[in-house]
Motif scaffolding. Sequence first.
Motif, PDB file in Angstrom:
ATOM      1  N   THR A   9       0.827  -1.205   0.000  1.00 34.57           N
ATOM      2  CA  THR A   9       0.000   0.000   0.000  1.00 34.57           C
ATOM      3  C   THR A   9       0.859   1.253   0.000  1.00 34.57           C
ATOM      4  N   ALA A  10       1.918   1.242   0.819  1.00 32.06           N
ATOM      5  CA  ALA A  10       2.794   2.410   0.905  1.00 32.06           C
ATOM      6  C   ALA A  10       3.521   2.662  -0.408  1.00 32.06           C
ATOM      7  N   THR A  11       4.010   1.595  -1.044  1.00 33.79           N
ATOM      8  CA  THR A  11       4.728   1.748  -2.309  1.00 33.79           C
ATOM      9  C   THR A  11       3.805   2.266  -3.401  1.00 33.79           C
ATOM     10  N   ALA A  12       2.577   1.738  -3.425  1.00 34.43           N
ATOM     11  CA  ALA A  12       1.602   2.199  -4.419  1.00 34.43           C
ATOM     12  C   ALA A  12       1.327   3.688  -4.234  1.00 34.43           C
ATOM     13  N   ARG A  13       1.133   4.107  -2.993  1.00 38.50           N
ATOM     14  CA  ARG A  13       0.840   5.516  -2.748  1.00 38.50           C
ATOM     15  C   ARG A  13       2.051   6.401  -3.049  1.00 38.50           C
ATOM     16  N   PHE A  14       3.264   5.911  -2.718  1.00 35.46           N
ATOM     17  CA  PHE A  14       4.477   6.695  -2.999  1.00 35.46           C
ATOM     18  C   PHE A  14       4.655   6.882  -4.506  1.00 35.46           C
ATOM     19  N   SER A  15       4.427   5.820  -5.275  1.00 32.16           N
ATOM     20  CA  SER A  15       4.600   5.930  -6.732  1.00 32.16           C
ATOM     21  C   SER A  15       3.561   6.869  -7.336  1.00 32.16           C
ATOM     22  N   SER A  16       2.352   6.879  -6.770  1.00 32.05           N
ATOM     23  CA  SER A  16       1.328   7.791  -7.287  1.00 32.05           C
ATOM     24  C   SER A  16       1.697   9.235  -6.983  1.00 32.05           C
ATOM     25  N   VAL A  17       2.220   9.483  -5.786  1.00 32.65           N
ATOM     26  CA  VAL A  17       2.644  10.848  -5.435  1.00 32.65           C
ATOM     27  C   VAL A  17       3.803  11.282  -6.334  1.00 32.65           C
ATOM     28  N   LEU A  18       4.771  10.375  -6.564  1.00 30.51           N
ATOM     29  CA  LEU A  18       5.906  10.697  -7.423  1.00 30.51           C
ATOM     30  C   LEU A  18       5.439  11.001  -8.843  1.00 30.51           C
ATOM     31  N   ALA A  19       4.502  10.201  -9.354  1.00 32.51           N
ATOM     32  CA  ALA A  19       3.972  10.441 -10.704  1.00 32.51           C
ATOM     33  C   ALA A  19       3.266  11.790 -10.781  1.00 32.51           C
ATOM     34  N   LEU A  20       2.570  12.153  -9.721  1.00 32.14           N
ATOM     35  CA  LEU A  20       1.872  13.439  -9.694  1.00 32.14           C
ATOM     36  C   LEU A  20       2.856  14.611  -9.627  1.00 32.14           C
ATOM     37  N   VAL A  21       3.963  14.424  -8.912  1.00 30.85           N
ATOM     38  CA  VAL A  21       5.006  15.463  -8.876  1.00 30.85           C
ATOM     39  C   VAL A  21       5.563  15.689 -10.271  1.00 30.85           C
ATOM     40  N   VAL A  22       5.831  14.588 -10.993  1.00 33.30           N
ATOM     41  CA  VAL A  22       6.327  14.693 -12.360  1.00 33.30           C
ATOM     42  C   VAL A  22       5.299  15.384 -13.247  1.00 33.30           C
ATOM     43  N   ALA A  23       4.028  15.016 -13.085  1.00 35.08           N
ATOM     44  CA  ALA A  23       2.965  15.616 -13.903  1.00 35.08           C
ATOM     45  C   ALA A  23       2.826  17.111 -13.613  1.00 35.08           C
ATOM     46  N   LEU A  24       2.943  17.491 -12.356  1.00 33.35           N
ATOM     47  CA  LEU A  24       2.865  18.908 -11.999  1.00 33.35           C
ATOM     48  C   LEU A  24       4.017  19.690 -12.631  1.00 33.35           C
ATOM     49  N   GLY A  25       5.216  19.085 -12.587  1.00 33.54           N
ATOM     50  CA  GLY A  25       6.367  19.739 -13.197  1.00 33.54           C
ATOM     51  C   GLY A  25       6.252  19.819 -14.709  1.00 33.54           C
ATOM     52  N   TRP A  26       5.763  18.754 -15.316  1.00 30.68           N
ATOM     53  CA  TRP A  26       5.636  18.701 -16.774  1.00 30.68           C
ATOM     54  C   TRP A  26       4.647  19.746 -17.277  1.00 30.68           C
ATOM     55  N   THR A  27       3.546  19.910 -16.543  1.00 31.28           N
ATOM     56  CA  THR A  27       2.521  20.874 -16.949  1.00 31.28           C
ATOM     57  C   THR A  27       2.751  22.262 -16.348  1.00 31.28           C
ATOM     58  N   ARG A  28       3.809  22.374 -15.549  1.00 29.10           N
ATOM     59  CA  ARG A  28       4.136  23.652 -14.895  1.00 29.10           C
ATOM     60  C   ARG A  28       2.964  24.171 -14.069  1.00 29.10           C
ATOM     61  N   THR A  29       2.372  23.248 -13.336  1.00 25.93           N
ATOM     62  CA  THR A  29       1.240  23.594 -12.477  1.00 25.93           C
ATOM     63  C   THR A  29       1.721  23.760 -11.039  1.00 25.93           C
ATOM     64  N   ALA A  30       1.532  24.915 -10.479  1.00 26.28           N
ATOM     65  CA  ALA A  30       1.913  25.162  -9.089  1.00 26.28           C
ATOM     66  C   ALA A  30       0.843  24.571  -8.170  1.00 26.28           C
ATOM     67  N   PRO A  31       1.229  23.724  -7.214  1.00 31.20           N
ATOM     68  CA  PRO A  31       0.231  23.060  -6.360  1.00 31.20           C
ATOM     69  C   PRO A  31      -0.326  23.977  -5.271  1.00 31.20           C
ATOM     70  N   ARG A  32      -0.809  25.126  -5.671  1.00 36.82           N
ATOM     71  CA  ARG A  32      -1.379  26.066  -4.713  1.00 36.82           C
ATOM     72  C   ARG A  32      -2.875  25.814  -4.570  1.00 36.82           C
TER      73      ARG A  32
END
Length: 276
Positions: A174-197
């Motif tokens: 469960t922890a690994t699945a959630r960590f990979s999803s958070v990491l993928a979302l960080v990459v997606a935020l950076g790729w789209t230049r979306t500030a997580p505000r």
Amino acid sequence: MTAVVLALGAAALWGAGDFLGGLTTRRLPVLIVLFWSQLLGLCGIAVWIAVSSAERPGAVLLWAAGAGIAGAVGLGCLYRGMAIGAMGIVAPISATSPIVPLLVSVTRGDSPAAMQWAGIALALAGVVIVSREPGGVGSRVAAGVGLALLAALCFGLFVVGLGEAAQDSAQWATATARFSSVLALVVALGWTRTAPRVPRRLVVPVLAVGVFDTGANVLLALATRHGSLGIVAVLSALYPLTTIVLARAVLHERLGASRTAGGLVALSGAALIAAG
């Protein structure tokens, strides 16, 4: 009785989290909603691991990593689908995800029971009924249906990957699945230049999505320790009912008799698949 109460609690929390996720995505980009809710969930799971002192397994966690990415994509599709379409349409379609692990079992030589084949037929029939726009000669697919189907596919893949990894350690899977999803979302935020505000007025709803989702995962894990996995799977698969009730009460969604029947048929099919 304990397993029943826990599984129904998980369904209620999942449904509430999905409703809030879809509602918040109408005011905020879906990547931001997912990032903060998933990050909060990761913190909660980290505490669970610390308390349980579970031993970390090896390469099998690659299955969990893939599951986490599939789960994040599925939630993104679900929230976005509910943001642009009726929640009472999108939620039941997403609940047909048990078809995916069932088909995976077929490829491995496990023949489904007659009840599961009946469940597939009901689920597909329900999807067709609930997906159609009423009125007019030409059949038009309702808004959000495509995203709901993609969400169902991703949720099914999530179950397959997490199930493989959880054979060694449910906590670490469960922890690994959630960590990979958070990491993928960080990459997606950076790729789209979306500030997580997040605007101050939306902080509580966004965090609540993560609390409900994580709480449901914990209740489900506890339920499987107190009762039959089949019963727990069926009851927890009723989560769209919570979403539909909240959409009716808060947003005053009205689907009509045919779509309501289609949603119930789809949910019944999902329940039969899980029960089989």
